[in-house]
Scaffold this active site. Structure first.
Site, PDB file in Angstrom:
ATOM      1  N   ASP A 194       0.829  -1.199   0.000  1.00  0.00           N
ATOM      2  CA  ASP A 194       0.000   0.000   0.000  1.00  0.00           C
ATOM      3  C   ASP A 194       0.867   1.253   0.000  1.00  0.00           C
ATOM      4  OD1 ASP A 194      -1.799   2.174   0.997  1.00  0.00           O
ATOM      5  OD2 ASP A 194      -3.209   0.530   1.282  1.00  0.00           O
ATOM      6  N   GLY A 195       0.403   2.269  -0.698  1.00  0.00           N
ATOM      7  CA  GLY A 195       1.147   3.530  -0.728  1.00  0.00           C
ATOM      8  C   GLY A 195       1.320   4.147   0.647  1.00  0.00           C
ATOM      9  N   HIS A 196       0.346   3.946   1.540  1.00  0.00           N
ATOM     10  CA  HIS A 196       0.439   4.484   2.901  1.00  0.00           C
ATOM     11  C   HIS A 196       0.604   3.337   3.885  1.00  0.00           C
ATOM     12  CE1 HIS A 196      -0.081   6.730   6.517  1.00  0.00           C
ATOM     13  NE2 HIS A 196      -0.565   7.808   5.934  1.00  0.00           N
ATOM     14  N   HIS A 272       6.704  11.543   2.886  1.00  0.00           N
ATOM     15  CA  HIS A 272       5.572  11.806   3.772  1.00  0.00           C
ATOM     16  C   HIS A 272       5.907  11.348   5.192  1.00  0.00           C
ATOM     17  CE1 HIS A 272       1.487  11.174   5.444  1.00  0.00           C
ATOM     18  NE2 HIS A 272       1.120  12.127   4.591  1.00  0.00           N
ATOM     19  N   GLU A 324       3.457  16.958   2.974  1.00  0.00           N
ATOM     20  CA  GLU A 324       3.466  16.718   4.422  1.00  0.00           C
ATOM     21  C   GLU A 324       4.735  15.966   4.819  1.00  0.00           C
ATOM     22  OE1 GLU A 324      -1.365  16.362   4.957  1.00  0.00           O
ATOM     23  OE2 GLU A 324      -0.215  14.523   4.805  1.00  0.00           O
ATOM     24  N   GLU A 340       2.421  17.867  11.366  1.00  0.00           N
ATOM     25  CA  GLU A 340       1.088  17.282  11.534  1.00  0.00           C
ATOM     26  C   GLU A 340       0.991  16.544  12.864  1.00  0.00           C
ATOM     27  OE1 GLU A 340      -1.676  13.847   9.397  1.00  0.00           O
ATOM     28  OE2 GLU A 340       0.138  14.566   8.408  1.00  0.00           O
ATOM     29  N   CYS A 342      -0.581  13.921  13.565  1.00  0.00           N
ATOM     30  CA  CYS A 342      -0.390  12.483  13.333  1.00  0.00           C
ATOM     31  C   CYS A 342       1.088  12.112  13.234  1.00  0.00           C
ATOM     32  CB  CYS A 342      -1.102  12.052  12.051  1.00  0.00           C
ATOM     33  SG  CYS A 342      -2.903  11.955  12.185  1.00  0.00           S
ATOM     34  N   CYS A 420      -7.858  12.824   9.943  1.00  0.00           N
ATOM     35  CA  CYS A 420      -7.042  11.775  10.548  1.00  0.00           C
ATOM     36  C   CYS A 420      -6.580  12.150  11.952  1.00  0.00           C
ATOM     37  CB  CYS A 420      -5.852  11.455   9.656  1.00  0.00           C
ATOM     38  SG  CYS A 420      -4.880  12.896   9.171  1.00  0.00           S
ATOM     39  N   CYS A 421      -6.320  13.439  12.184  1.00  0.00           N
ATOM     40  CA  CYS A 421      -5.712  13.855  13.446  1.00  0.00           C
ATOM     41  C   CYS A 421      -6.652  13.800  14.655  1.00  0.00           C
ATOM     42  CB  CYS A 421      -5.118  15.257  13.308  1.00  0.00           C
ATOM     43  SG  CYS A 421      -3.730  15.359  12.157  1.00  0.00           S
TER      44      CYS A 421
END
Length: 648
Positions: A194-196, A272, A324, A340, A342, A420-421
């Site tokens: 997965d990319g993330h 990222h 980011e 961020e 996160c 997300c945060c």
């Protein structure tokens, strides 16, 4: 090595119980109402970009549509499912601490919807189910399918731990089975990641919890396959276009994705920030199970790159809004940076996994730094407003007119289009009890000084302290013979340990080890002086400037208390000429620090040439802990202050 369960640690700290109670009674009900679109809130894009979703969450409605309970189309980011999963994880942690039938019932209702949205194969991702069913697992460069799956797994574990109810854990396990069927080294399986990153870390937690070997093997696969074929994502895009499933043909930034090389060959924090740190956390956790010297070495190199060249003093990481992302060494701007929430949370996770590998004080130092500064700043004291970006310098007029600062908010919004945060904050602070103590083979480490009780089958350990607003800790131990390893914080002076019923057997720069048997009482006293911080001169944004820290808290000045903040200069030497008072004007008491300073005068026009220097006026600079800024309305703020120019 063992991390204690949340139900073994009863936190009695006034400071941390404020947040735990706030999250349970205010934040989680509020977040659920937002996720269900039940209340009108100002949902802002996380940065200045008209194409970004805003206006509402719609996260739970997406599940209801996928479950056939509602009609409509998917709205919001393609990773929106994870907002609900992280909320559920926070609920799981809270229920391990305190019974709450109303919160549990709300979680059960959400779980029912999620379970109905899951396909018979085990697949679950509302974005692809509702919009692009033919592209499942075929757009990994951006899809976040496995990222969402990871957060589902973590939420399921936390909720099952709390309640013993298996429905959401079964959903997660079925999804893992579907993933294992599609991904792997066998012919015909997808050999990409997965990319993330997130699934890697979640699978290792699931292995911890269930002992299923499949989870360990799959986590190792995703770490090994990443970057093995740098052309993987490009081939994926070309195949989708060729098959007529997509016309998307975007450029692929392998550095942004940390896919330019296998993780075990990476040495720098690049791309990222959250992805980088979730991956690094999984790497460090994987090394605890598998003997992989290359992977372990990569972890330490990445850690050193971050902490020695790319870390803000608040524990923030990620210097640019563009991607980011991490940038080059010592490039740490204070007013355009990202940091961020996160990303700070992810750094906390990485630090703790490295501490389990190698129990050094530097890892706990960073954990504490991000907890008290970079993470707490992500939420207001009311628990209902949140920062995505956590700057170290804010000029009100500049933020209003400069598009390069469109991501810097003057106040915490009600909610964010990329949300997300907020739930990440809730789940992380709700799990604070897991970071206070760590058990090693022959010792128990007291990592954080937090008033709390730890109860196990073999011993009971209690900390009594009003820290961070006090300079002493009493530790009471009862149980089997043991070693207690007490942290010596880098910010403390005159650190002294005395014990009755135990003996100090070792002392290093950052730890004191006490051998205890049966019963012991240990007294720890220290001082929390105001520390001045200077940065390496290679950090151009802080040349000639100084920052302040007291105890674990980095301090800042606001224009609300300091109207001349932008013209303030601090003396090079003020020794002990500062005052500390306990302020009670906010929901949490805090130490207000006042130091002597001066302010320079402004003039009409822009420049002076060969002008006479002016004598600065005296002023008092009032400093508050950084995490408290922006709780009293719109205000300018800064952490770093220019020093006075003094003719020697």
């Amino acid at each position: 090595m063992k991390t204690f369960r949340l139900n073994q640690v009863n936190i009695t700290s006034e400071f941390w119980n404020y947040y735990l109670d706030l999250i349970r009674t205010e934040t989680l009900p509020y977040q659920l109402a937002v996720l269900k679109d039940e209340i009108d809130v100002d949902v802002q894009a996380e940065r200045q970009d008209a194409s970004l979703p805003a206006g509402k969450s719609h996260a739970i409605e997406n599940f209801k549509i996928a479950a056939g309970l509602s009609e409509g189309d998917h709205f919001g980011w393609f990773f929106q499912d994870s907002d609900a999963y992280k909320w559920l994880e926070a609920v799981g942690y809270q229920l391990q601490i305190t019974e709450d039938s109303k919160l549990e019932a709300a979680a059960d209702e959400l779980i029912d919807i999620i379970a109905q949205a899951q396909e018979s194969t085990g697949y679950l991702n509302t974005y692809f189910q509702l919009r692009y069913p033919d592209l499942k697992y075929r757009q990994l460069y951006f899809s976040h399918e496995l990222y969402c799956a990871g957060h589902l797994i973590e939420g399921a574990i936390a909720y099952h731990q709390a309640t013993g109810k298996a429905k959401i854990l079964d959903v997660a396990l079925r999804f893992v089975d579907d993933i294992a069927e599609h991904f792997g080294w066998a012919e015909g399986q997808i050999q990409g990641a997965d990319g993330h990153q997130e699934i890697e870390l979640a699978l290792l937690k699931l292995f911890d919890y269930t002992g299923k070997q499949q989870c360990l093997e799959l986590a190792n696969f995703f770490i090994e396959v990443r970057g093995l074929d740098p052309e993987f994502y490009r081939k994926e895009i070309v195949r989708n276009v060729k098959d007529g499933l997509s016309s998307d043909n975007p450029p692929v930034d392998l550095t942004y994705l940390q896919a330019y090389s296998q993780p075990k060959h990476q040495e720098l924090a690049l791309g990222h920030a959250v992805r980088m740190l979730y991956m690094s956390t999984a790497m460090a956790k994987l090394v605890q199970y598998l003997d992989n010297e290359e992977l372990e070495d990569a972890c330490y190199k990445i850690w050193n790159d971050i902490t020695q060249r790319k870390l803000y003093i608040t524990g923030g990481v990620g210097s640019t809004v563009h991607g980011e992302a991490f940038v080059g060494p010592y490039d740490l701007p204070n007013d355009t940076m990202y940091c961020e929430t996160c990303a700070s949370i992810a750094l906390l996770y990485f630090a703790y996994e490295l501490f389990k590998l190698s129990p050094k004080g530097e890892y706990i130092d960073v954990m504490e730094r991000v907890l008290y500064n970079g993470i707490l700043s992500g939420a207001a004291l009311d628990g209902k407003h949140f920062f995505y970006v956590n700057p170290l310098e804010v000029d009100i007029e500049s933020c209003r007119f400069n598009p390069d600062k469109g991501h810097v908010k003057l106040e915490r919004p009600d909610w964010l289009g990329c949300a997300c945060c907020p739930p990440n904050f809730a789940r992380t602070i709700s799990s604070i009890g897991t970071y206070i103590y760590t058990q090693f083979e022959d010792s128990v480490s007291l990592n954080l000084y937090v008033a709390s009780n730890l109860v196990t089958e073999d011993f009971e350990l209690r900390q009594e302290t009003a820290f961070p607003n006090d300079d002493s800790v009493s530790v009471f131990y009862k149980g089997v013979s043991n070693h207690l390893v007490l942290r010596k914080p880098y910010w403390a002076t005159e650190f002294k340990v005395t014990c009755r019923g135990g003996d100090i057997i070792a002392e290093t720069f950052d730890w004191v080890t006490v051998a205890v048997s049966n019963e012991a009482e240990i007294e720890i006293v220290f001082k929390q002086p105001l520390l001045t911080i200077t940065a390496n001169p290679l950090v151009q944004s802080t040349v000639g400037k100084v920052a302040f820290q007291k105890g674990p808290f980095v301090y800042c000045g606001q224009t609300l208390q300091n109207p001349s903040l932008d013209r303030c200069r601090v003396p090079k030497h003020f020794q002990d000429e500062y005052e500390t008072t306990l302020a009670t004007d906010l929901a949490l008491p805090y130490s207000l620090v006042t130091i002597p300073a001066s302010k320079v005068s402004a003039w009409d026009g822009l420049y002076r040439f060969n002008g006479d220097s002016e004598v600065p006026e005296s002023m008092s600079l009032h400093l508050i802990p950084y995490f408290l800024w922006a709780n009293q309305g719109v205000s300018g703020m800064r952490v770093w202050f220019p020093k006075e120019v003094v003719d020697d």
